[in-house]
Design an enzyme around this catalytic site. Structure first.
Site, PDB file in Angstrom:
ATOM      1  N   LYS A 197       0.852  -1.210   0.000  1.00  0.00           N
ATOM      2  CA  LYS A 197       0.000   0.000   0.000  1.00  0.00           C
ATOM      3  C   LYS A 197       0.880   1.249   0.000  1.00  0.00           C
ATOM      4  CE  LYS A 197      -2.663   2.453   3.594  1.00  0.00           C
ATOM      5  NZ  LYS A 197      -1.552   3.211   4.177  1.00  0.00           N
ATOM      6  N   ASN A 198       1.873   1.263   0.889  1.00  0.00           N
ATOM      7  CA  ASN A 198       2.642   2.496   1.065  1.00  0.00           C
ATOM      8  C   ASN A 198       3.592   2.783  -0.091  1.00  0.00           C
ATOM      9  OD1 ASN A 198       1.308   3.019   3.414  1.00  0.00           O
ATOM     10  ND2 ASN A 198       2.875   2.110   4.748  1.00  0.00           N
ATOM     11  N   CYS A 211      -5.614   7.747   8.946  1.00  0.00           N
ATOM     12  CA  CYS A 211      -5.855   7.348  10.330  1.00  0.00           C
ATOM     13  C   CYS A 211      -5.583   8.514  11.268  1.00  0.00           C
ATOM     14  CB  CYS A 211      -4.964   6.168  10.683  1.00  0.00           C
ATOM     15  SG  CYS A 211      -5.345   4.712   9.700  1.00  0.00           S
ATOM     16  N   ARG A 226      -1.152  15.050  12.829  1.00  0.00           N
ATOM     17  CA  ARG A 226      -0.182  14.710  11.773  1.00  0.00           C
ATOM     18  C   ARG A 226       0.210  15.980  11.013  1.00  0.00           C
ATOM     19  NH1 ARG A 226      -2.263   8.898   9.473  1.00  0.00           N
ATOM     20  NH2 ARG A 226      -0.187   8.833   8.587  1.00  0.00           N
ATOM     21  N   ASP A 263       3.672   1.072  11.954  1.00  0.00           N
ATOM     22  CA  ASP A 263       2.448   0.404  11.493  1.00  0.00           C
ATOM     23  C   ASP A 263       2.321  -1.015  12.015  1.00  0.00           C
ATOM     24  OD1 ASP A 263       1.559   2.570  10.123  1.00  0.00           O
ATOM     25  OD2 ASP A 263       2.099   1.847   8.130  1.00  0.00           O
ATOM     26  N   ARG A 270      -9.295  -0.641   3.752  1.00  0.00           N
ATOM     27  CA  ARG A 270      -8.497   0.439   3.155  1.00  0.00           C
ATOM     28  C   ARG A 270      -7.083  -0.052   2.842  1.00  0.00           C
ATOM     29  NH1 ARG A 270      -7.399   4.747   7.048  1.00  0.00           N
ATOM     30  NH2 ARG A 270      -5.752   4.938   5.530  1.00  0.00           N
TER      31      ARG A 270
HETATM   32  C1  UD1 Z   1       4.324   7.467   8.985  1.00  0.00           C
HETATM   33  C2  UD1 Z   1       5.369   6.388   9.057  1.00  0.00           C
HETATM   34  C3  UD1 Z   1       5.016   5.388   7.990  1.00  0.00           C
HETATM   35  C4  UD1 Z   1       3.581   4.910   8.231  1.00  0.00           C
HETATM   36  C5  UD1 Z   1       2.576   6.061   8.359  1.00  0.00           C
HETATM   37  C6  UD1 Z   1       1.194   5.618   8.804  1.00  0.00           C
HETATM   38  C7  UD1 Z   1       7.761   6.589   9.608  1.00  0.00           C
HETATM   39  C8  UD1 Z   1       8.998   7.393   9.432  1.00  0.00           C
HETATM   40  N1  UD1 Z   1       6.676   6.987   8.898  1.00  0.00           N
HETATM   41  O1  UD1 Z   1       4.356   8.002   7.660  1.00  0.00           O
HETATM   42  O2  UD1 Z   1       5.929   4.318   8.005  1.00  0.00           O
HETATM   43  O3  UD1 Z   1       3.168   4.063   7.192  1.00  0.00           O
HETATM   44  O4  UD1 Z   1       3.055   6.977   9.306  1.00  0.00           O
HETATM   45  O5  UD1 Z   1       1.241   4.998  10.002  1.00  0.00           O
HETATM   46  O6  UD1 Z   1       7.748   5.601  10.316  1.00  0.00           O
HETATM   47  N2  UD1 Z   1       6.386  15.089  10.855  1.00  0.00           N
HETATM   48  C9  UD1 Z   1       6.540  16.433  11.116  1.00  0.00           C
HETATM   49  N3  UD1 Z   1       6.239  17.314  10.106  1.00  0.00           N
HETATM   50  C10 UD1 Z   1       5.819  16.918   8.884  1.00  0.00           C
HETATM   51  C11 UD1 Z   1       5.668  15.544   8.632  1.00  0.00           C
HETATM   52  C12 UD1 Z   1       5.949  14.646   9.641  1.00  0.00           C
HETATM   53  O7  UD1 Z   1       6.931  16.828  12.199  1.00  0.00           O
HETATM   54  O8  UD1 Z   1       5.573  17.776   8.013  1.00  0.00           O
HETATM   55  C13 UD1 Z   1       6.690  14.111  11.915  1.00  0.00           C
HETATM   56  C14 UD1 Z   1       5.431  13.377  12.381  1.00  0.00           C
HETATM   57  O9  UD1 Z   1       4.768  14.053  13.405  1.00  0.00           O
HETATM   58  C15 UD1 Z   1       6.003  12.040  12.813  1.00  0.00           C
HETATM   59  C16 UD1 Z   1       7.236  11.838  11.932  1.00  0.00           C
HETATM   60  O10 UD1 Z   1       7.529  13.125  11.384  1.00  0.00           O
HETATM   61  O11 UD1 Z   1       6.453  12.104  14.151  1.00  0.00           O
HETATM   62  C17 UD1 Z   1       7.048  10.848  10.813  1.00  0.00           C
HETATM   63  O12 UD1 Z   1       5.926  11.272  10.043  1.00  0.00           O
HETATM   64  P1  UD1 Z   1       5.760  10.863   8.513  1.00  0.00           P
HETATM   65  O13 UD1 Z   1       6.763   9.810   8.154  1.00  0.00           O
HETATM   66  O14 UD1 Z   1       5.689  12.071   7.688  1.00  0.00           O
HETATM   67  O15 UD1 Z   1       4.331  10.269   8.505  1.00  0.00           O
HETATM   68  P2  UD1 Z   1       3.735   9.451   7.373  1.00  0.00           P
HETATM   69  O16 UD1 Z   1       4.243   9.831   6.046  1.00  0.00           O
HETATM   70  O17 UD1 Z   1       2.270   9.473   7.618  1.00  0.00           O
END
Ligand code: UD1
Length: 407
Positions: free
Chosen positions: A22-23, A116, A121, A297, A386
């Protein structure tokens, strides 16, 4: 709300083939927008998030067809349109539209993104990437780019989402861009492979990506196995008698998931695939982190396994990602949170009714229901669908009594 009705307690056994990730699929689908031509994507999983992503890009005029296991996306005739708010707020990956739309149309729009809701986020790093490439953000959420310029960006932490946007923007900008602190998850490597096939010149040294972008053409990529789905069926094997062989997973991607389980007494066997058997006998301690550390995850997924012998979870990516534990308690799993660490106590799983709070938490509930004797009802089946390809078919083949009921 749709639900899964499960008659649990049976030993599940047999082979389970892992679907495409998915990712990896979602960044590739949105990245296809930045080229003119036809992209070929092999092995997209049949899951809700992928269907929504394809629907979103169709609204821009992408034409999509499928032959066998290959999806063709033609992006020759696209036109800018306001993103469909109802679709965009269904999936988190619609944040990738920011980069893709800025490259293709010179404009994009900030609107509430979905996915989710287990934690706030933020998207500040996504916006940093846009601004560094010459985008201007107005108060009403409109993003405009008069001229996409190459950029040098240094991320303060590893972010999958911000790295996806940074790579898409850099691939679309003429000249060399540098991304320091780029995420290195297997799905990021798939995106890099796809962007290279579209004509971007990308090198990766440690966590620094150098991208020479410009005019791109349609690309081609095969989506690799979903390591989270693989981890889910491996954990289910431990919960239900050790009989599930997972086929097609990449074991090296699962090292941080397998290690703590093997250290605490689980055993692994390898023939046509991987199988976990023998339950953990000692408490298991989990600390999540960016790849190659334990994936966030998989922490909700491993929680029911921790209930066999006790254990703890600290999530350094999403510190508050424990909302699912109160639903797991309905199925007998006892836990508490102390200073941000979830302690999971040895518990006897029991049947019951619970609601999927999010995708992975939902799967943890379904797995627990499958291992507990008796009938359970897991509401919010659509949340699990999903991200999981045909769970009813795959689980049925393993001997599970499970029914999807939509009413
Ligand atoms: C993250 C996970 C991903 C997982 C998804 C859903 C990691 C590195 N990423 O991806 O494996 O599939 O959640 O569970 O494990 N952050 C900021 N500012 C930003 C973006 C992110 O501070 O603009 C911080 C977030 O608060 C978090 C970290 O960075 O603590 C990682 O976030 P990110 O990897 O961007 O989240 P996803 O892409 O959703």
């Amino acid at each position: 709300m749709a639900k899964f009705v499960v008659n649990g307690g049976a030993r599940l056994s047999g082979k389970c083939r892992i679907s495409g990730s998915k990712n990896a699929s979602l960044p590739v689908i949105f990245a296809s927008l930045i080229a003119r031509g036809t992209s070929e994507i092999d092995n997209l999983p049949d899951i809700g998030d992928v269907r929504v992503a394809l629907e979103i890009i169709k609204r821009y005029g992408a034409s999509i067809s499928k032959k066998g296991n290959t999806t063709y996306i033609n992006t020759e005739k696209l036109r800018y349109t306001e993103p469909d708010a109802e679709l965009v707020c269904k999936i988190r990956a619609s944040t990738y539209l920011l980069g893709a739309s800025a490259v293709r149309f010179g404009r994009a729009r900030l609107s509430p993104f979905g996915g989710c809701a287990f934690s706030p986020r933020p998207i500040d790093m996504h916006l940093d990437a846009l601004l560094s490439h010459g985008a201007v953000l107005s108060d009403n959420g409109d993003i405009t780019v008069k001229r996409l310029v190459p950029s040098v960006i240094s991320f303060k932490k590893r972010s999958v989402g911000a790295s996806v946007n940074a790579l898409i923007l850099a691939a679309g900008a003429s000249g060399e861009s540098v991304i320091e602190g780029c995420a290195l998850e297997p799905h990021i490597l798939t995106l890099i492979e796809f962007l290279r096939s579209m004509g971007a010149d990308i090198s990766l040294e440690g966590d620094t990506a150098r991208v020479r972008g410009g005019e791109l053409h349609g690309g081609k990529v095969r989506i690799g196995p979903d390591m989270i789905e693989a981890g889910s069926y491996l954990a289910l094997s431990l919960l239900t008698g050790g009989g599930i062989t997972v086929i097609g997973a990449e074991e090296s991607e699962l090292s941080s998931f397998l290690e703590p389980l093997l250290e605490s007494g689980a055993e692994i066997s390898r023939d046509v695939g991987i199988r976990l058997c023998s339950r953990p006998r000692k408490p298991v301690r989990i600390v999540t982190g960016p790849y190659p550390e334990f994936p966030t995850d998989l922490q909700p997924i491993i929680a029911p396994v921790l209930a066999l012998s006790g254990g703890s979870i600290r999530d350094t990516v999403w510190e508050g990602r424990f909302g699912y534990l109160s639903e797991l308690s309905r199925l007998g799993i006892s836990s508490r949170i102390v200073r941000g660490v979830a302690e999971i106590f040895p518990s006897e799983l029991k049947s019951g009714n619970a609601t999927a709070p999010d995708l992975r938490g939902g799967m943890a509930l379904l797995m627990s229901a499958l291992s507990a004797e008796g009938q359970s009802v897991i509401d919010g089946a659509e949340v699990i669908l999903r991200g999981y390809d045909d769970p009813v078919g795959k689980l049925g083949q393993l001997g599970a009594e499970i029914e999807y009921v939509d009413n």
